[in-house]
Design a protein around this motif. Sequence first.
Motif, PDB file in Angstrom:
ATOM      1  N   CYS A 148       0.840  -1.209   0.000  1.00 10.11           N
ATOM      2  CA  CYS A 148       0.000   0.000   0.000  1.00 10.11           C
ATOM      3  C   CYS A 148       0.871   1.254   0.000  1.00 10.11           C
ATOM      4  N   GLY A 149       2.030   1.180   0.675  1.00  9.76           N
ATOM      5  CA  GLY A 149       2.974   2.296   0.618  1.00  9.76           C
ATOM      6  C   GLY A 149       3.496   2.520  -0.788  1.00  9.76           C
ATOM      7  N   ILE A 150       3.759   1.426  -1.512  1.00 15.13           N
ATOM      8  CA  ILE A 150       4.212   1.536  -2.908  1.00 15.13           C
ATOM      9  C   ILE A 150       3.127   2.185  -3.759  1.00 15.13           C
ATOM     10  N   ILE A 151       1.872   1.759  -3.557  1.00 15.24           N
ATOM     11  CA  ILE A 151       0.760   2.354  -4.305  1.00 15.24           C
ATOM     12  C   ILE A 151       0.649   3.838  -4.001  1.00 15.24           C
ATOM     13  N   PHE A 152       0.768   4.203  -2.732  1.00 12.46           N
ATOM     14  CA  PHE A 152       0.676   5.609  -2.330  1.00 12.46           C
ATOM     15  C   PHE A 152       1.790   6.434  -2.984  1.00 12.46           C
ATOM     16  N   LEU A 158       4.831  10.376  -6.036  1.00 13.44           N
ATOM     17  CA  LEU A 158       5.700  10.473  -7.215  1.00 13.44           C
ATOM     18  C   LEU A 158       4.940  10.667  -8.513  1.00 13.44           C
ATOM     19  N   LYS A 159       3.720  10.147  -8.553  1.00 16.35           N
ATOM     20  CA  LYS A 159       2.882  10.213  -9.761  1.00 16.35           C
ATOM     21  C   LYS A 159       3.650   9.710 -10.982  1.00 16.35           C
ATOM     22  N   THR A 160       4.206   8.491 -10.834  1.00 17.06           N
ATOM     23  CA  THR A 160       5.020   7.918 -11.907  1.00 17.06           C
ATOM     24  C   THR A 160       4.189   7.119 -12.907  1.00 17.06           C
ATOM     25  N   SER A 161       2.875   7.024 -12.659  1.00 17.09           N
ATOM     26  CA  SER A 161       2.028   6.229 -13.538  1.00 17.09           C
ATOM     27  C   SER A 161       1.145   7.112 -14.403  1.00 17.09           C
ATOM     28  N   ILE A 162       1.103   6.788 -15.694  1.00 15.47           N
ATOM     29  CA  ILE A 162       0.189   7.495 -16.599  1.00 15.47           C
ATOM     30  C   ILE A 162      -1.228   6.959 -16.413  1.00 15.47           C
ATOM     31  N   SER A 163      -1.352   5.623 -16.335  1.00 15.26           N
ATOM     32  CA  SER A 163      -2.660   5.016 -16.109  1.00 15.26           C
ATOM     33  C   SER A 163      -3.079   5.215 -14.664  1.00 15.26           C
ATOM     34  N   TYR A 165      -4.455   2.832 -12.643  1.00 12.91           N
ATOM     35  CA  TYR A 165      -4.509   1.603 -11.856  1.00 12.91           C
ATOM     36  C   TYR A 165      -3.261   0.799 -12.150  1.00 12.91           C
ATOM     37  N   ASP A 166      -2.975  -0.177 -11.297  1.00  9.72           N
ATOM     38  CA  ASP A 166      -1.790  -1.010 -11.494  1.00  9.72           C
ATOM     39  C   ASP A 166      -2.163  -2.456 -11.232  1.00  9.72           C
ATOM     40  N   GLN A 167      -2.151  -3.245 -12.283  1.00  4.41           N
ATOM     41  CA  GLN A 167      -2.612  -4.629 -12.200  1.00  4.41           C
ATOM     42  C   GLN A 167      -1.710  -5.495 -11.331  1.00  4.41           C
ATOM     43  N   SER A 168      -0.402  -5.442 -11.568  1.00  5.18           N
ATOM     44  CA  SER A 168       0.515  -6.307 -10.822  1.00  5.18           C
ATOM     45  C   SER A 168       0.514  -5.974  -9.334  1.00  5.18           C
ATOM     46  N   LEU A 169       0.476  -4.700  -9.001  1.00  4.64           N
ATOM     47  CA  LEU A 169       0.417  -4.304  -7.594  1.00  4.64           C
ATOM     48  C   LEU A 169      -0.874  -4.781  -6.931  1.00  4.64           C
ATOM     49  N   SER A 170      -1.985  -4.621  -7.616  1.00  9.47           N
ATOM     50  CA  SER A 170      -3.265  -4.970  -7.008  1.00  9.47           C
ATOM     51  C   SER A 170      -3.403  -6.473  -6.802  1.00  9.47           C
ATOM     52  N   TYR A 171      -2.870  -7.283  -7.718  1.00  6.68           N
ATOM     53  CA  TYR A 171      -2.930  -8.734  -7.515  1.00  6.68           C
ATOM     54  C   TYR A 171      -2.014  -9.174  -6.375  1.00  6.68           C
ATOM     55  N   LEU A 196      -6.700  -5.538   6.548  1.00  6.48           N
ATOM     56  CA  LEU A 196      -7.552  -6.073   5.485  1.00  6.48           C
ATOM     57  C   LEU A 196      -8.301  -4.954   4.772  1.00  6.48           C
ATOM     58  N   LEU A 197      -8.920  -4.066   5.554  1.00  2.52           N
ATOM     59  CA  LEU A 197      -9.670  -2.945   4.967  1.00  2.52           C
ATOM     60  C   LEU A 197      -8.737  -1.975   4.249  1.00  2.52           C
ATOM     61  N   LEU A 198      -7.524  -1.804   4.787  1.00  6.64           N
ATOM     62  CA  LEU A 198      -6.544  -0.946   4.134  1.00  6.64           C
ATOM     63  C   LEU A 198      -6.211  -1.482   2.744  1.00  6.64           C
ATOM     64  N   GLY A 199      -5.913  -2.776   2.656  1.00  9.06           N
ATOM     65  CA  GLY A 199      -5.593  -3.372   1.371  1.00  9.06           C
ATOM     66  C   GLY A 199      -6.762  -3.327   0.401  1.00  9.06           C
ATOM     67  N   LEU A 200      -7.962  -3.641   0.896  1.00  5.34           N
ATOM     68  CA  LEU A 200      -9.144  -3.607   0.038  1.00  5.34           C
ATOM     69  C   LEU A 200      -9.446  -2.181  -0.431  1.00  5.34           C
ATOM     70  N   GLY A 201      -9.243  -1.205   0.466  1.00  9.58           N
ATOM     71  CA  GLY A 201      -9.498   0.188   0.098  1.00  9.58           C
ATOM     72  C   GLY A 201      -8.573   0.670  -1.008  1.00  9.58           C
ATOM     73  N   PHE A 202      -7.280   0.365  -0.887  1.00  4.07           N
ATOM     74  CA  PHE A 202      -6.331   0.749  -1.931  1.00  4.07           C
ATOM     75  C   PHE A 202      -6.654   0.050  -3.249  1.00  4.07           C
ATOM     76  N   ASN A 203      -7.072  -1.213  -3.164  1.00  5.60           N
ATOM     77  CA  ASN A 203      -7.426  -1.934  -4.385  1.00  5.60           C
ATOM     78  C   ASN A 203      -8.688  -1.374  -5.023  1.00  5.60           C
ATOM     79  N   LEU A 204      -9.606  -0.912  -4.195  1.00  2.00           N
ATOM     80  CA  LEU A 204     -10.827  -0.316  -4.738  1.00  2.00           C
ATOM     81  C   LEU A 204     -10.507   0.942  -5.532  1.00  2.00           C
ATOM     82  N   LEU A 205      -9.552   1.732  -5.048  1.00  2.00           N
ATOM     83  CA  LEU A 205      -9.228   3.001  -5.703  1.00  2.00           C
ATOM     84  C   LEU A 205      -8.282   2.824  -6.892  1.00  2.00           C
TER      85      LEU A 205
END
Length: 398
Positions: A148-152, A158-163, A165-171, A196-205
């Motif tokens: 979740c820290g990596i996603i943040f 850093l805003k290093t992603s153009i898209s 969402y991130d498939q590999s991170l979320s899986y 659990l809710l932290l991980g699900l919340g980041f995946n939802l977004l």
Amino acid sequence: MIGLKVKSNFRLNMGSKKSFSNEDIACLSLVLYYIWQTGNLFVQKCIGGGVMLIGAAYLLLVAGAGMALLSVARKKAAYGLMAELVVLSLYAVSYVLGYADKSVLGYYFFWTFMVCVPIGMSVLCMNDWDRLMLLLYRIAKPMIGVLCGIIFLRFIVLKTSISQYDQSLSYAVVFWCIILCNAVIEKMKLVDLFFLLLGLGFNLLWGSRGTYLCFAIFIVLKTVLDVDAKRRKILIFLGIILFLAIITFFLVVDSFKMNSDELINFRSLYLIMNGDLFRSDSRMALYFYYAGLVLQKPFLGWGVTGGWIDSGLGPHNFFLEILLSFGIMIGMAIFVIVLYTIVGIVKSSEKSEKTLFIIYFSNAFSLIVSGTFLQNISFYICLFLVVSHISRRRRLRR
């Protein structure tokens, strides 16, 4: 609780004259794989890669696969040799057929032969499933925190992603969410629920839609197959509450009247609010394309990776990929065998083995909508859990 009732018996024999047991080595091979996965995601997603850093990360992967091979060689050498010969034969046939791009074939050969099969086979060297469950549970919260820290960092700092969402991170996140969800169901702990809710919340977004499918499959299988009747009623009640909470959440989001430019920063919310959660024109185009290829060679198929558009543009559907690789007749036989073995292990296995299988099966269910079985660790762990189960039952019959 499975895993949590077991006292801390995961003690390696470091500092003693006794060498590592096969189970120690097999468990460590899995741990090293997950550490590699998280470290590699950080290197690639947050600091832009780099040959030295990626190489250092891959040393962990090689070490994990090497330890898995060592444990198998010491205890299940015949199984290991047979499995690797099967993989080698499948890739050799595909190479001879000539329908696969050689670079794509070589890339997936490395992953299947050198990584997935060895690490998957590590479960053949394990007898204490509670011990493995305890180990996975212990590292689940740190893994979710880091991921979740990596996603943040990736999307907010850093805003290093153009898209968006991130498939590999979320899986990667959803696997640990499934581990913690199992813990919450077995024995409620607030700290487990928080992560659990932290991980699900980041995946939802910022997650992929396929992760919702994996998590939903786990909830269904766990509820139906792995809890008693009293707890099942509680879970169904909590499921209804959660469903109503999700509906309320989206009604609140809708009440803010966020415009498309704001909402598109959160891909899943954007798709849900626009009624497109189950729509994917690009996926449907791939499915129709590969279904056409299956019909062109219905008897022997195209071989593994045969007919693929590119490395990342395979069928993205397990059933289509099997039919494409092996033809309709062999493919249908594989489906029947897979279904038979799944029913067998669910009906006749002990609780801890069944729980572990449900966890990995739910994670591998992503193959219905994404990825390839040639590179999915959870698929091979499921496969060799079945092999281990059959082998153990045969020994008991004797």
